[in-house]
Design a protein around this motif. Structure first.
Motif, PDB file in Angstrom:
ATOM      1  N   ILE A 150       5.874  -1.196   1.663  1.00  0.00           N
ATOM      2  CA  ILE A 150       5.077  -1.595   2.827  1.00  0.00           C
ATOM      3  C   ILE A 150       3.820  -2.306   2.356  1.00  0.00           C
ATOM      4  CG2 ILE A 150       3.803  -0.771   4.855  1.00  0.00           C
ATOM      5  CD1 ILE A 150       5.754   1.609   4.929  1.00  0.00           C
ATOM      6  N   GLY A 151       3.613  -3.507   2.871  1.00  0.00           N
ATOM      7  CA  GLY A 151       2.421  -4.272   2.532  1.00  0.00           C
ATOM      8  C   GLY A 151       1.594  -4.579   3.755  1.00  0.00           C
TER       9      GLY A 151
ATOM     10  N   LEU B  72       0.053   4.107  -2.634  1.00  0.00           N
ATOM     11  CA  LEU B  72       0.732   5.343  -3.016  1.00  0.00           C
ATOM     12  C   LEU B  72       2.227   5.080  -3.180  1.00  0.00           C
ATOM     13  CD1 LEU B  72      -0.871   7.959  -0.565  1.00  0.00           C
ATOM     14  CD2 LEU B  72      -1.509   7.509  -2.943  1.00  0.00           C
TER      15      LEU B  72
ATOM     16  N   ARG C  73       8.116   3.728  -1.048  1.00  0.00           N
ATOM     17  CA  ARG C  73       8.875   4.968  -0.933  1.00  0.00           C
ATOM     18  C   ARG C  73      10.272   4.751  -1.497  1.00  0.00           C
ATOM     19  NH1 ARG C  73      13.173   7.430   2.832  1.00  0.00           N
ATOM     20  NH2 ARG C  73      13.002   9.602   2.272  1.00  0.00           N
TER      21      ARG C  73
ATOM     22  N   ASP D 102       4.666   9.844   5.170  1.00  0.00           N
ATOM     23  CA  ASP D 102       3.918   8.721   4.597  1.00  0.00           C
ATOM     24  C   ASP D 102       3.160   7.974   5.690  1.00  0.00           C
ATOM     25  OD1 ASP D 102       4.992   9.212   2.071  1.00  0.00           O
ATOM     26  OD2 ASP D 102       6.707   7.898   2.419  1.00  0.00           O
ATOM     27  N   TYR D 103       1.910   7.654   5.401  1.00  0.00           N
ATOM     28  CA  TYR D 103       1.075   6.880   6.322  1.00  0.00           C
ATOM     29  C   TYR D 103       0.719   5.563   5.647  1.00  0.00           C
ATOM     30  CZ  TYR D 103       0.704  11.259   8.803  1.00  0.00           C
ATOM     31  OH  TYR D 103       1.016  12.399   9.494  1.00  0.00           O
ATOM     32  N   ALA D 104       1.201   4.469   6.197  1.00  0.00           N
ATOM     33  CA  ALA D 104       0.961   3.162   5.606  1.00  0.00           C
ATOM     34  C   ALA D 104       0.383   2.236   6.668  1.00  0.00           C
ATOM     35  CB  ALA D 104       2.270   2.600   5.055  1.00  0.00           C
ATOM     36  N   SER D 105      -0.019   1.049   6.237  1.00  0.00           N
ATOM     37  CA  SER D 105      -0.537   0.115   7.238  1.00  0.00           C
ATOM     38  C   SER D 105      -0.225  -1.318   6.881  1.00  0.00           C
ATOM     39  CB  SER D 105      -2.041   0.296   7.419  1.00  0.00           C
ATOM     40  OG  SER D 105      -2.716  -0.140   6.279  1.00  0.00           O
TER      41      SER D 105
ATOM     42  N   GLU E 269      13.768  10.138   8.942  1.00  0.00           N
ATOM     43  CA  GLU E 269      15.031  10.272   8.213  1.00  0.00           C
ATOM     44  C   GLU E 269      15.253  11.754   7.962  1.00  0.00           C
ATOM     45  OE1 GLU E 269      17.239   8.003   4.632  1.00  0.00           O
ATOM     46  OE2 GLU E 269      15.195   8.569   4.164  1.00  0.00           O
TER      47      GLU E 269
ATOM     48  N   ASP F 220      11.477  10.777  -2.835  1.00  0.00           N
ATOM     49  CA  ASP F 220      12.172  11.954  -2.311  1.00  0.00           C
ATOM     50  C   ASP F 220      13.558  12.082  -2.940  1.00  0.00           C
ATOM     51  OD1 ASP F 220      10.093  12.434  -0.531  1.00  0.00           O
ATOM     52  OD2 ASP F 220      10.998  11.218   1.047  1.00  0.00           O
TER      53      ASP F 220
ATOM     54  N   TRP G 225      18.890   8.855  11.199  1.00  0.00           N
ATOM     55  CA  TRP G 225      17.706   7.986  11.259  1.00  0.00           C
ATOM     56  C   TRP G 225      17.250   7.847  12.706  1.00  0.00           C
ATOM     57  CZ3 TRP G 225      18.376   2.748   8.142  1.00  0.00           C
ATOM     58  CH2 TRP G 225      18.335   3.023   6.776  1.00  0.00           C
TER      59      TRP G 225
ATOM     60  N   PHE H 247       9.195   6.139  11.700  1.00  0.00           N
ATOM     61  CA  PHE H 247      10.588   6.156  11.262  1.00  0.00           C
ATOM     62  C   PHE H 247      10.871   7.568  10.765  1.00  0.00           C
ATOM     63  CE2 PHE H 247      13.875   5.786   8.056  1.00  0.00           C
ATOM     64  CZ  PHE H 247      14.752   4.867   8.600  1.00  0.00           C
TER      65      PHE H 247
ATOM     66  N   ARG I  77      11.935  13.026   6.245  1.00  0.00           N
ATOM     67  CA  ARG I  77      10.885  12.081   5.906  1.00  0.00           C
ATOM     68  C   ARG I  77      10.436  11.359   7.175  1.00  0.00           C
ATOM     69  NH1 ARG I  77      10.261   5.996   4.931  1.00  0.00           N
ATOM     70  NH2 ARG I  77       8.287   5.947   3.850  1.00  0.00           N
TER      71      ARG I  77
ATOM     72  N   LEU J 294       3.356   3.891  10.532  1.00  0.00           N
ATOM     73  CA  LEU J 294       2.860   2.569  10.131  1.00  0.00           C
ATOM     74  C   LEU J 294       1.905   2.029  11.190  1.00  0.00           C
ATOM     75  CD1 LEU J 294       3.255   0.135   8.103  1.00  0.00           C
ATOM     76  CD2 LEU J 294       4.944  -0.710   9.728  1.00  0.00           C
TER      77      LEU J 294
ATOM     78  N   ARG K 192       7.779   8.341   8.446  1.00  0.00           N
ATOM     79  CA  ARG K 192       6.896   7.249   8.028  1.00  0.00           C
ATOM     80  C   ARG K 192       6.143   6.749   9.253  1.00  0.00           C
ATOM     81  NH1 ARG K 192       7.195   2.926  10.383  1.00  0.00           N
ATOM     82  NH2 ARG K 192       9.216   2.138   9.720  1.00  0.00           N
TER      83      ARG K 192
ATOM     84  N   PRO L 140      -3.541   4.278   2.710  1.00  0.00           N
ATOM     85  CA  PRO L 140      -2.281   5.015   2.618  1.00  0.00           C
ATOM     86  C   PRO L 140      -2.524   6.499   2.351  1.00  0.00           C
ATOM     87  CG  PRO L 140      -2.754   3.953   0.526  1.00  0.00           C
ATOM     88  CD  PRO L 140      -3.859   3.564   1.455  1.00  0.00           C
ATOM     89  N   SER L 141      -1.707   7.318   2.956  1.00  0.00           N
ATOM     90  CA  SER L 141      -1.743   8.756   2.684  1.00  0.00           C
ATOM     91  C   SER L 141      -0.313   9.251   2.591  1.00  0.00           C
ATOM     92  CB  SER L 141      -2.477   9.515   3.794  1.00  0.00           C
ATOM     93  OG  SER L 141      -3.854   9.216   3.789  1.00  0.00           O
ATOM     94  N   SER L 142      -0.146  10.381   1.954  1.00  0.00           N
ATOM     95  CA  SER L 142       1.198  10.923   1.837  1.00  0.00           C
ATOM     96  C   SER L 142       1.110  12.440   1.690  1.00  0.00           C
ATOM     97  CB  SER L 142       1.895  10.301   0.622  1.00  0.00           C
ATOM     98  OG  SER L 142       3.259  10.616   0.622  1.00  0.00           O
ATOM     99  N   THR L 143       2.032  13.124   2.315  1.00  0.00           N
ATOM    100  CA  THR L 143       2.023  14.593   2.265  1.00  0.00           C
ATOM    101  C   THR L 143       3.429  15.102   1.951  1.00  0.00           C
ATOM    102  OG1 THR L 143       2.672  14.999   4.554  1.00  0.00           O
ATOM    103  CG2 THR L 143       0.351  14.578   4.168  1.00  0.00           C
TER     104      THR L 143
ATOM    105  N   SER M 139       8.502  15.106   3.852  1.00  0.00           N
ATOM    106  CA  SER M 139       7.504  14.192   3.293  1.00  0.00           C
ATOM    107  C   SER M 139       7.080  13.222   4.393  1.00  0.00           C
ATOM    108  CB  SER M 139       8.035  13.477   2.052  1.00  0.00           C
ATOM    109  OG  SER M 139       8.802  12.371   2.381  1.00  0.00           O
TER     110      SER M 139
ATOM    111  N   ILE N  72       4.424  12.510  -5.019  1.00  0.00           N
ATOM    112  CA  ILE N  72       3.502  11.463  -4.572  1.00  0.00           C
ATOM    113  C   ILE N  72       2.736  10.971  -5.799  1.00  0.00           C
ATOM    114  CG2 ILE N  72       1.690  10.791  -2.946  1.00  0.00           C
ATOM    115  CD1 ILE N  72       2.052  13.513  -1.568  1.00  0.00           C
TER     116      ILE N  72
ATOM    117  N   SER O 162      10.160  16.299  -4.134  1.00  0.00           N
ATOM    118  CA  SER O 162       9.389  15.191  -3.588  1.00  0.00           C
ATOM    119  C   SER O 162       8.136  15.003  -4.428  1.00  0.00           C
ATOM    120  CB  SER O 162       9.034  15.485  -2.129  1.00  0.00           C
ATOM    121  OG  SER O 162       8.507  14.352  -1.503  1.00  0.00           O
TER     122      SER O 162
ATOM    123  N   ASN P 119       0.820  -1.221   0.000  1.00  0.00           N
ATOM    124  CA  ASN P 119       0.000   0.000   0.000  1.00  0.00           C
ATOM    125  C   ASN P 119       0.847   1.261   0.000  1.00  0.00           C
ATOM    126  OD1 ASN P 119       0.067   0.986   3.051  1.00  0.00           O
ATOM    127  ND2 ASN P 119      -0.266  -1.232   3.139  1.00  0.00           N
ATOM    128  N   MET P 120       2.174   1.104   0.125  1.00  0.00           N
ATOM    129  CA  MET P 120       3.044   2.284   0.127  1.00  0.00           C
ATOM    130  C   MET P 120       4.427   1.884  -0.368  1.00  0.00           C
ATOM    131  SD  MET P 120       3.555   5.553   0.991  1.00  0.00           S
ATOM    132  CE  MET P 120       2.123   5.962   1.994  1.00  0.00           C
TER     133      MET P 120
END
Lengths: 349, 349
Positions: free
Chosen positions: A260-261, A233, A151, B237-240, B258, A237, B267, B256, B151, B155, B153, B220-223, B235, A224, A222, A148-149
């Motif tokens: 990421i899955g 998504l 990067r 990222d929102y994943a699951s 970076e 970067d 990191w 996470f 960045r 999760l 992230r 998923p979302s990303s900004t 940046s 998306i 960056s 689902n993501m």
């Protein structure tokens, strides 16, 4: 099996990466080199220990009846004309990314291809980089569930060992009449292609592209991407550490991939360079993590791409990065700039 | 030194993280708890081994003349009214993020604050999380040069040990009349605040926010954020991984970070949970990498925030996440949704 007779056009820095895969493949033979500078082609033939015909004129080079296939390693703005001429001479064509500079050019290539029986593909070494091959296999086998993501992080550093580009390379790359963009057009192509390879076609793009004085380094930037018909998504970067020495046998850049899955995450911790002291491939499944110590030499991707091209000719089989795939990647590459310039999300048709 | 007398309003799940820092601080004392459910407050007082006054009515609770300071741990839509009432009773106020639900509410809080001598801050535990404190010190000391890319992230996983939210929490959180957004409003606040803390104010926002059926999980979302007056992007990222067990003593999420600068990269490999088998803080400077094995227990950030609040009252000193900082973060949180909804880049005033 008949040996495929290959001609190479463009003997600049990148040929040192693209050509070894053909040199070591017993199913093909490099019979000619073409470069506007005769000495450059001659010096490469010595470096590679071969005695090909050497041309400085593309039209003469391509009319060689013996030649079965061509690898195009010239500046992007020359691609469409050279691809079309090669196809018209019934040559199979592999062309180092990017495809070309406009959608009109891509359309012309497609029209020519429809009349042709030749193979065509864009050379995209990333798709043959062993950690990316392994990651794709892991994804396809369900090792991390549904992605689902994705990067991708690209980083520019400095290096004393890295390849020196030809003196004229930065001239055409910085010429906006000849090149539609900087780092996010040229180098970005790799990441867009890899994203499509791993996740599928892209439907929407939002991007912030930085313009810098040298018109090639576009960091920080960056992007998306929304993947078509999937809840997935891609974020890419582009950063730089101009004062950081970056271990690399090739260019002083490096990449990092995180996929990421629903059941886990895959990391590819290096690509062009060797920035991190981590295994090249890592997979995290919550309470379990597995590290793969596999070949992560960047040139292996170029070699894999060369082998795949020869194999697809010999077996008359399809190959990655065909004209439709490449045209889609071109739309992404152009859409990134459009989104940044218009401050709007761009929809890809 | 006089002990600061603290009252806590809201005894839900999050109070288990916010309150220990006050319990172990010898410069303060919890004298009262307030919760709409008397038994919940009583059960917390037993859990914490204290004998405070217990209230179910906020107005009675806040009129206690003995109380010097208040920690607000109630649903977001109650914040502005409770903050204003507390300030009007001359209490110092710490309020768990998010600040409130609209810019009008933020304006009201600011107006009240201007008439008040009390301290006010939003409780943002991330700013006191030891790896983030260390990263900020490293950045400020020039360890990675000038940052140009941050960045983050986030999760979501699953966990058997993780905190259970109150039964009614997901009701108000999913009610769009009471809550301006889902995960990117509530949890996202942490990341926006941390980004501003590390990089500076944000000027532009572009975002893709996914809407899911439960209205909280927005993966998923990303900004992408542009940092004001700096060549720096953020940046997020929102994943699951809903099928992935995620080690965590608290909520089953992990982050996470970076931070890429001109001379190196930092990191932060964990935060709420403990997904990765890596040191909590790592710094890469090309040919050299340094790993820091430091406290990375997520509750340490909450404890640090509690100590900072008491200290700022005792020393009459400024504190992080004041009304201007928090209002800026609120504009980001609202701008993320605006950008996703309008498919346009949003400029923050």
């Amino acid at each position: 099996m008949k040996k495929i007779k290959v001609g190479i056009v463009g003997c600049g820095a990148i040929s040192q990466l693209n050509v070894p895969g053909y040199l070591e493949n017993s199913n093909c033979e490099i019979i000619s080199l073409c470069d506007t500078q005769h000495t450059r082609a001659e010096s490469r033939s010595q470096q590679w220990g071969i005695s090909p015909n050497i041309y400085t004129n593309f039209d003469e080079f391509i009319s060689d009846k013996e030649m079965d296939a061509i690898e195009i390693l010239t500046p992007t703005f020359l691609h469409s004309e050279q691809i079309v001429k090669s196809l018209n001479q019934n040559k199979h064509v592999s062309c180092q990314k990017p495809l070309c500079t406009t959608l009109d050019e891509a359309e012309k290539i497609k029209t020519t291809l429809n009349e042709s029986k030749s193979k065509f593909r864009i050379t995209e070494n990333y798709l043959y980089y062993p950690p990316i091959i392994k990651a794709k296999q892991l994804i396809d086998s369900g090792a991390i569930g549904e992605p689902n993501m994705i990067r991708i992080r690209h980083l520019r550093g400095k290096s004393s060992n890295s390849y020196r580009l030809e003196d004229d390379t930065n001239v055409w790359r910085r010429d906006s009449n000849k090149n539609p963009g900087g780092g996010l057009y040229d180098g970005g192509w790799h990441h867009y292609a890899t994203a499509v390879h791993l996740a599928g076609e892209i439907s929407k793009i939002s991007a912030f592209v930085s313009k810098n004085e040298d018109f090639i380094d576009e960091t920080p930037s960056s992007t998306i991407f929304e993947v078509k018909n999937k809840k997935c998504l891609v974020s890419i970067d582009y950063a730089s550490s101009p004062e950081m020495y970056l271990r690399s046998k090739y260019y002083s850049v490096d990449e990092f991939f995180e996929i990421i899955g629903s059941e886990g995450t895959i990391w590819i911790t290096r690509c062009t360079g060797e920035m991190l002291d981590l295994p090249p491939l890592m997979i995290f499944n919550g309470d379990k993590s597995t590290h793969y110590q596999i070949d992560s030499d960047w040139i292996s991707g170029f070699k894999g791409a060369a082998h795949a091209f020869i194999e697809s000719i010999n077996n008359d089989s399809p190959i990655d990065m065909n004209i439709d795939f490449s045209t889609h990647v071109l739309k992404i590459a152009l859409g990134v700039y459009e989104s940044s310039n218009t401050l709007k999300t761009v929809t890809i048709s």
